[in-house]
Design a protein around this motif. Structure first.
Motif, PDB file in Angstrom:
ATOM      1  N   ARG A 157      14.720 -11.345  -7.796  1.00 42.53           N
ATOM      2  CA  ARG A 157      15.903 -11.520  -6.838  1.00 42.53           C
ATOM      3  C   ARG A 157      17.106 -10.473  -7.358  1.00 42.53           C
ATOM      4  N   HIS A 158      17.114 -10.252  -8.653  1.00 45.66           N
ATOM      5  CA  HIS A 158      18.071  -9.317  -9.071  1.00 45.66           C
ATOM      6  C   HIS A 158      17.945  -7.920  -8.678  1.00 45.66           C
ATOM      7  N   MET A 159      16.540  -7.442  -8.744  1.00 45.72           N
ATOM      8  CA  MET A 159      16.406  -6.318  -7.914  1.00 45.72           C
ATOM      9  C   MET A 159      17.002  -5.990  -6.350  1.00 45.72           C
ATOM     10  N   GLN A 160      16.541  -7.109  -5.767  1.00 42.52           N
ATOM     11  CA  GLN A 160      16.980  -7.154  -4.309  1.00 42.52           C
ATOM     12  C   GLN A 160      18.362  -7.148  -4.269  1.00 42.52           C
ATOM     13  N   LYS A 161      19.110  -7.807  -5.048  1.00 44.23           N
ATOM     14  CA  LYS A 161      20.655  -7.760  -5.173  1.00 44.23           C
ATOM     15  C   LYS A 161      20.968  -6.251  -5.336  1.00 44.23           C
ATOM     16  N   MET A 162      20.463  -5.760  -6.447  1.00 43.42           N
ATOM     17  CA  MET A 162      20.991  -4.352  -6.503  1.00 43.42           C
ATOM     18  C   MET A 162      20.679  -3.407  -5.632  1.00 43.42           C
ATOM     19  N   ILE A 163      19.540  -3.544  -4.737  1.00 42.18           N
ATOM     20  CA  ILE A 163      19.357  -2.634  -3.562  1.00 42.18           C
ATOM     21  C   ILE A 163      20.598  -3.087  -2.250  1.00 42.18           C
ATOM     22  N   ASN A 164      20.772  -4.182  -2.276  1.00 42.79           N
ATOM     23  CA  ASN A 164      21.846  -4.700  -1.530  1.00 42.79           C
ATOM     24  C   ASN A 164      23.121  -4.133  -1.572  1.00 42.79           C
ATOM     25  N   TYR A 165      23.625  -4.052  -3.029  1.00 45.74           N
ATOM     26  CA  TYR A 165      24.761  -3.527  -3.549  1.00 45.74           C
ATOM     27  C   TYR A 165      24.815  -1.710  -3.223  1.00 45.74           C
ATOM     28  N   ALA A 166      23.472  -1.428  -3.418  1.00 52.74           N
ATOM     29  CA  ALA A 166      23.587   0.002  -2.924  1.00 52.74           C
ATOM     30  C   ALA A 166      23.832   0.399  -1.584  1.00 52.74           C
ATOM     31  N   LYS A 167      23.397  -0.437  -0.680  1.00 55.14           N
ATOM     32  CA  LYS A 167      23.638  -0.365   0.681  1.00 55.14           C
ATOM     33  C   LYS A 167      25.116  -0.259   1.242  1.00 55.14           C
TER      34      LYS A 167
ATOM     35  N   GLN B 208       8.785   1.521  -1.765  1.00 48.61           N
ATOM     36  CA  GLN B 208       8.966   0.124  -2.091  1.00 48.61           C
ATOM     37  C   GLN B 208      10.832   0.006  -1.805  1.00 48.61           C
ATOM     38  N   LEU B 209      11.382   1.095  -2.421  1.00 48.71           N
ATOM     39  CA  LEU B 209      12.764   1.028  -2.467  1.00 48.71           C
ATOM     40  C   LEU B 209      13.470   0.874  -0.799  1.00 48.71           C
ATOM     41  N   PHE B 210      12.744   1.708  -0.107  1.00 47.69           N
ATOM     42  CA  PHE B 210      13.195   1.531   1.369  1.00 47.69           C
ATOM     43  C   PHE B 210      12.659   0.656   1.973  1.00 47.69           C
ATOM     44  N   ILE B 211      11.419   0.021   1.441  1.00 46.93           N
ATOM     45  CA  ILE B 211      10.977  -1.264   2.391  1.00 46.93           C
ATOM     46  C   ILE B 211      11.893  -2.412   2.022  1.00 46.93           C
ATOM     47  N   MET B 212      12.341  -2.507   0.694  1.00 42.47           N
ATOM     48  CA  MET B 212      12.753  -3.635   0.301  1.00 42.47           C
ATOM     49  C   MET B 212      14.535  -3.422   0.914  1.00 42.47           C
ATOM     50  N   ALA B 213      15.054  -2.578   1.261  1.00 41.30           N
ATOM     51  CA  ALA B 213      16.225  -2.104   1.869  1.00 41.30           C
ATOM     52  C   ALA B 213      16.130  -1.999   3.230  1.00 41.30           C
ATOM     53  N   ASN B 214      14.815  -2.764   3.785  1.00 41.98           N
ATOM     54  CA  ASN B 214      14.717  -2.701   5.204  1.00 41.98           C
ATOM     55  C   ASN B 214      15.130  -1.479   5.973  1.00 41.98           C
ATOM     56  N   PHE B 215      14.667  -0.331   5.450  1.00 39.37           N
ATOM     57  CA  PHE B 215      14.941   0.904   5.906  1.00 39.37           C
ATOM     58  C   PHE B 215      16.368   1.165   6.331  1.00 39.37           C
ATOM     59  N   GLU B 216      17.172   0.378   5.628  1.00 42.91           N
ATOM     60  CA  GLU B 216      18.616   0.666   5.875  1.00 42.91           C
ATOM     61  C   GLU B 216      19.388   1.525   4.949  1.00 42.91           C
ATOM     62  N   LEU B 217      18.742   2.049   4.083  1.00 44.37           N
ATOM     63  CA  LEU B 217      19.581   2.626   2.845  1.00 44.37           C
ATOM     64  C   LEU B 217      19.531   4.186   3.052  1.00 44.37           C
TER      65      LEU B 217
ATOM     66  N   ASP C 247      13.195  12.092  -3.076  1.00 42.64           N
ATOM     67  CA  ASP C 247      12.286  13.317  -3.363  1.00 42.64           C
ATOM     68  C   ASP C 247      11.093  13.342  -2.462  1.00 42.64           C
ATOM     69  N   TYR C 248      10.950  12.411  -1.663  1.00 36.96           N
ATOM     70  CA  TYR C 248       9.665  12.313  -0.900  1.00 36.96           C
ATOM     71  C   TYR C 248       9.998  11.821   0.634  1.00 36.96           C
ATOM     72  N   PRO C 249       9.040  12.038   1.410  1.00 42.21           N
ATOM     73  CA  PRO C 249       9.320  11.787   2.971  1.00 42.21           C
ATOM     74  C   PRO C 249       9.751  10.397   3.241  1.00 42.21           C
ATOM     75  N   LYS C 250      10.621   9.981   3.927  1.00 41.83           N
ATOM     76  CA  LYS C 250      10.845   8.563   3.974  1.00 41.83           C
ATOM     77  C   LYS C 250       9.991   7.831   4.913  1.00 41.83           C
ATOM     78  N   PRO C 251       9.443   6.598   4.471  1.00 42.02           N
ATOM     79  CA  PRO C 251       8.435   5.863   5.239  1.00 42.02           C
ATOM     80  C   PRO C 251       9.438   5.356   6.563  1.00 42.02           C
ATOM     81  N   THR C 252       8.667   5.014   7.517  1.00 38.75           N
ATOM     82  CA  THR C 252       9.002   4.412   8.929  1.00 38.75           C
ATOM     83  C   THR C 252       8.845   3.066   8.919  1.00 38.75           C
ATOM     84  N   LYS C 253       9.667   2.014   9.684  1.00 42.05           N
ATOM     85  CA  LYS C 253       9.339   0.889  10.010  1.00 42.05           C
ATOM     86  C   LYS C 253       8.208   0.597  10.693  1.00 42.05           C
ATOM     87  N   GLU C 254       8.170   1.516  11.669  1.00 40.26           N
ATOM     88  CA  GLU C 254       6.909   1.406  12.775  1.00 40.26           C
ATOM     89  C   GLU C 254       5.681   1.703  12.068  1.00 40.26           C
ATOM     90  N   LEU C 255       5.696   2.712  10.975  1.00 39.24           N
ATOM     91  CA  LEU C 255       4.407   2.990  10.323  1.00 39.24           C
ATOM     92  C   LEU C 255       3.914   1.803   9.469  1.00 39.24           C
TER      93      LEU C 255
END
Length: 230
Positions: A33-43, A82-91, A96-104
């Motif tokens: 949960r702490h990692m999820q909170k850090m990602i929410n903070y970054a957003k 995994q970072l973008f997935i945990m951010a619900n693709f809203e970050l 350094d790499y192509p961003k994944p998409t929610k549709e994919l």
């Protein structure tokens, strides 16, 4: 609810208690949960520079949580995904790499293709038919002949696993001729296949070794006669 400790009164209300069922859903629970909170903070950071700084710090922490994967190829790419997935693709950060998409991510994989053939001799299995098809593509010569007899011996072993009685080589040759579409013909061969005893010996030996390793009980030799040595 009232708790007393060292003459200090602590007052807790039931409304202040927090249960996991009422908390935010964890997209990847392995990170906690702490990692999820850090990602929410970054957003919530206003500038992209701040978000980039926080995102790279998060990637570093995620990598430290899995040190055994540091030498795995594309490990950093996996962390960013995994970072973008945990951010619900809203970050919104620079990766350094192509961003994944929610549709994919939500795209359903194609169904696996299972063999739908129903062979006449099922005790041989599909692998035998595949080996025969490969042998049909080879040019005539010593290699093809060696492969053909290897297939025939394996067919004989499969037959004996299905039917414990002995089987004549002519039966195996006939099945091989039929399964190869008439392109492999050993009916007039002067070379015999391996003996049934030798084909099944390896399996018997392996079974006996396993039973002895599992602590099988053996009767002690109570005979007083000593074995003669020559």
């Amino acid at each position: 609810m009232q708790l007393t400790h060292n003459s200090t009164q602590i007052i807790l209300t039931i409304d202040e208690l927090e249960y996991n069922t009422e908390r935010e859903h964890l997209i990847i629970p392995e990170y906690g949960r702490h990692m999820q909170k850090m990602i929410n903070y970054a957003k919530t950071r206003e500038t992209k520079e701040e978000r980039n700084k926080v995102a790279r710090a998060i990637i570093s922490v995620m990598g430290n949580m899995q040190p055994h994967l540091r030498d795995v190829p594309d490990f950093q790419h996996k962390l960013w995904d995994q970072l973008f997935i945990m951010a619900n693709f809203e970050l919104d950060v620079d990766s350094d790499y192509p961003k994944p998409t929610k549709e994919l991510l939500e795209e359903r994989p194609e169904p696996l293709k299972y063999p739908q053939n129903f062979p006449k001799y099922r005790f041989y299995g599909n692998n035998i038919k595949t080996m025969i098809d490969v042998a049909n593509t080879w040019e005539d010569g010593e290699l093809k002949e060696a492969l053909t007899y290897t297939i025939a011996n394996h067919m004989k072993k499969c037959f004996l696993n299905w039917n414990k009685d002995t089987v004549e080589d002519d039966v195996i040759y006939g099945h091989l001729y039929e399964l190869s579409g008439g392109r492999i013909n050993l009916k007039n061969s002067e070379e015999d296949l391996s003996d049934a005893t030798s084909l099944m010996r390896t399996k018997t030996k392996f079974t006996n070794n396993n039973s002895s390793k599992k602590g099988g009980h053996h009767k002690k030799n109570t005979s007083t006669h000593k074995r003669k040595r020559f």
